[in-house]
Design an enzyme around this catalytic site. Structure first.
Site, PDB file in Angstrom:
ATOM      1  N   TYR A 124       0.814  -1.211   0.000  1.00 28.31           N
ATOM      2  CA  TYR A 124       0.000   0.000   0.000  1.00 28.31           C
ATOM      3  C   TYR A 124       0.847   1.261   0.000  1.00 28.31           C
ATOM      4  O   TYR A 124       0.348   2.346   0.240  1.00 28.31           O
ATOM      5  CB  TYR A 124      -0.946   0.009   1.207  1.00 28.31           C
ATOM      6  N   LYS A 171       4.248 -14.726   3.684  1.00 28.51           N
ATOM      7  CA  LYS A 171       4.465 -15.597   2.523  1.00 28.51           C
ATOM      8  C   LYS A 171       5.973 -15.594   2.247  1.00 28.51           C
ATOM      9  O   LYS A 171       6.432 -15.320   1.125  1.00 28.51           O
ATOM     10  CB  LYS A 171       3.649 -15.062   1.331  1.00 28.51           C
ATOM     11  N   ASP A 204      -1.819 -18.301   2.815  1.00 28.32           N
ATOM     12  CA  ASP A 204      -2.845 -19.138   2.152  1.00 28.32           C
ATOM     13  C   ASP A 204      -3.336 -20.246   3.080  1.00 28.32           C
ATOM     14  O   ASP A 204      -4.536 -20.515   3.168  1.00 28.32           O
ATOM     15  CB  ASP A 204      -2.358 -19.695   0.798  1.00 28.32           C
ATOM     16  N   ASP A 228      -5.518  -6.435   5.442  1.00 30.31           N
ATOM     17  CA  ASP A 228      -6.739  -5.855   4.886  1.00 30.31           C
ATOM     18  C   ASP A 228      -7.708  -6.969   4.477  1.00 30.31           C
ATOM     19  O   ASP A 228      -8.890  -6.975   4.836  1.00 30.31           O
ATOM     20  CB  ASP A 228      -6.350  -4.997   3.672  1.00 30.31           C
TER      21      ASP A 228
END
Ligand code: NAI
Length: 334
Positions: A124, A171, A204, A228
Site C-alpha cells: 500500500y 508468505k 494461504d 486488509d
C-alpha cells in the site's frame, strides 16, 4: 475526570450510527465531552478541504477520536479521508477484534480473535509505474522499523488484554526478502515476551484454517495487504461488517471506527445497525481505562441481541433508534 473525544460523524449512515453510539456510551456512566467535526464532502463544501486541519489538531490535542464512515467519491474527487487521516496522524496499527455475538447469524459460534494489521507500508505504499506498455510494477516496502513496531504492538496488546498467543502471517517462502524480513522481526520481538506464545502461518494456509476452525486463533499480526483481506474475511466469520469494530492507533493517538462504509443505500432511513460503532466505542472506553463502563455497554449489547432485538441486516425488524432504545433500557436494568 471528563475525557474530551473528537467526534467525526461522517456521512451516509454515519450521523445515525454515531448518534446512537454517543447516547449509549454516555449512558455507560463514562464522562465524555464531544468535540464535533465534519469531514468528507460536507467539510469540502464548508471549508474547502475534506479533512480540515482543525480535525487533525483536535485529535492531536484529545488523543482519542470516534469516527463514523466517510464516503470516498469514485474516480474524480478527493482522496480517501480515511487513508489521509491514517497517514497524517501516523496511525500505524489497525486493530480489529472479531468475536461471535449472541443471536447474530453466522457459520461459527465461538470465534474470538484479534487482527493486527500494519497500516503504513507493504503493497500500500502506492509506488507503481509502467515499465513499457502492458508491463507495470508495484513496489512492496517492508522495513525493519515498521515490522518491529507492529510486532511489538501485537505482543503488547496480547499482554494487556489477557491473550496468550500471537501468530505472524506471511508468505516468506516466496517473498523471501520482504516477508522474510517481516517474519524475522516478529520472531525477534517474540523473544522479548516469555509470557505470550508465538507461532507462524503462511497466508494461504491461514485462510483455509480460518474458514475451517477460526476458534484456533488468538492474535494475528499481518503486513498491510494480507491484514486488509484477512480482516474482512474474519468479519464474515461473525456476521459481517455491520457488527465488527475497529481502531487505528499510533504513538499515543487512537481513532476508533466501525469497519463498514457509509452505506448510501440505507442512509437517512433509520435502518442502520449501530453495533459496529458502539463496539468501537467499547474499545475506546477500554483504551481510556474505563473497563467497567465498557463492560456495561457490551453486556447490554449481548443482552439485547440475545433477546431477539435485531436490525434488518441481521434479519430483524428493529430500526436504528429502536435498537438504541433497547440498549439504553438494558443498561438501566443492568
Ligand atoms: P458499505 O460498508 O457502506 O456497504 C456495504 C453493504 O453493507 C451495503 O448494502 C450496506 O447497506 C450494508 N451495511 C454497511 N454498514 C451497515 C450497517 N451499519 N448496518 C446495516 N447495513 C450496513 O460499503 P460500500 O458500499 O462499499 O461503501 C460506501 C462508501 O463508504 C464508499 O464511499 C466507501 O469509500 C466508503 N467507506 C468508508 C469507510 C470508512 O469511512 N471507514 C470504510 C469503507 C467504505
Amino acid at each position: 475526570m471528563t475525557q474530551t473525544v473528537t467526534l467525526i460523524e461522517g456521512d451516509g449512515i454515519g450521523p445515525e450510527v454515531t448518534a446512537s453510539a454517543v447516547r449509549v456510551l454516555e449512558a455507560s456512566g463514562a464522562k465524555l465531552d464531544w468535540e464535533r467535526h465534519v469531514a468528507g464532502i460536507e467539510a469540502l463544501e464548508k471549508y474547502g478541504d475534506p479533512l480540515p486541519q482543525a480535525i487533525l489538531e483536535s485529535i492531536q490535542r484529545n488523543r482519542v477520536a470516534l469516527k463514523g464512515p466517510v464516503t470516498t467519491p469514485v474516480g474524480e474527487g478527493f482522496r480517501s479521508v480515511n487513508v489521509q487521516l491514517r497517514k497524517e496522524l501516523g496511525l500505524f496499527a489497525n486493530l480489529r477484534p472479531v468475536k461471535t455475538l449472541p443471536n447474530v447469524p453466522s457459520r461459527f459460534q465461538d470465534v474470538d480473535l484479534v487482527i493486527v494489521r500494519e497500516n503504513t507500508e507493504g503493497l500500500y505504499s502506492g509506488i507503481e509505474h509502467q515499465i513499457v506498455d502492458g508491463v507495470v510494477e508495484s513496489i512492496k516496502i517492508i522495513t525493519r522499523d515498521a515490522s518491529r513496531r507492529i510486532a511489538r504492538f501485537a505482543f503488547d496488546y496480547a499482554r494487556a488484554n489477557g491473550r496468550s498467543r500471537v501468530t505472524a502471517v506471511h508468505k516468506a517462502n516466496i517473498m523471501k526478502l520482504s516477508d522474510g524480513l517481516f517474519l524475522e522481526c516478529c520472531r525477534e520481538v517474540s523473544e522479548e515476551y516469555d509470557d505470550i506464545g508465538f507461532d507462524e502461518s503462511i497466508i494461504d494456509a491461514l485462510c483455509m484454517q480460518l474458514v475451517l476452525r477460526p476458534e484456533g486463533y488468538d492474535v494475528l499480526v499481518l503486513p498491510n495487504l494480507y491484514g486488509d483481506i484477512v480482516s474482512d474475511l474474519a468479519a464474515g466469520l461473525v456476521g459481517g461488517l455491520g457488527v465488527t469494530p475497529g481502531a487505528n492507533l499510533g504513538e499515543g493517538l487512537a481513532v476508533f471506527e466501525a469497519v463498514h462504509g457509509s452505506a448510501p443505500d440505507i442512509a437517512g432511513q433509520n435502518l442502520a445497525n449501530p453495533s459496529a460503532i458502539i463496539q468501537s466505542g467499547v474499545l475506546m472506553l477500554e483504551h481510556l481505562g474505563l473497563r467497567d463502563e465498557a463492560g456495561r455497554v457490551l453486556a447490554a449489547l449481548h443482552a439485547v441481541l440475545a433477546s431477539g432485538v435485531r436490525t434488518g441486516d441481521l434479519g430483524g425488524t428493529a430500526s436504528t433508534s429502536e435498537f438504541t432504545d433497547a440498549l439504553l433500557r438494558a443498561m438501566e436494568a443492568g
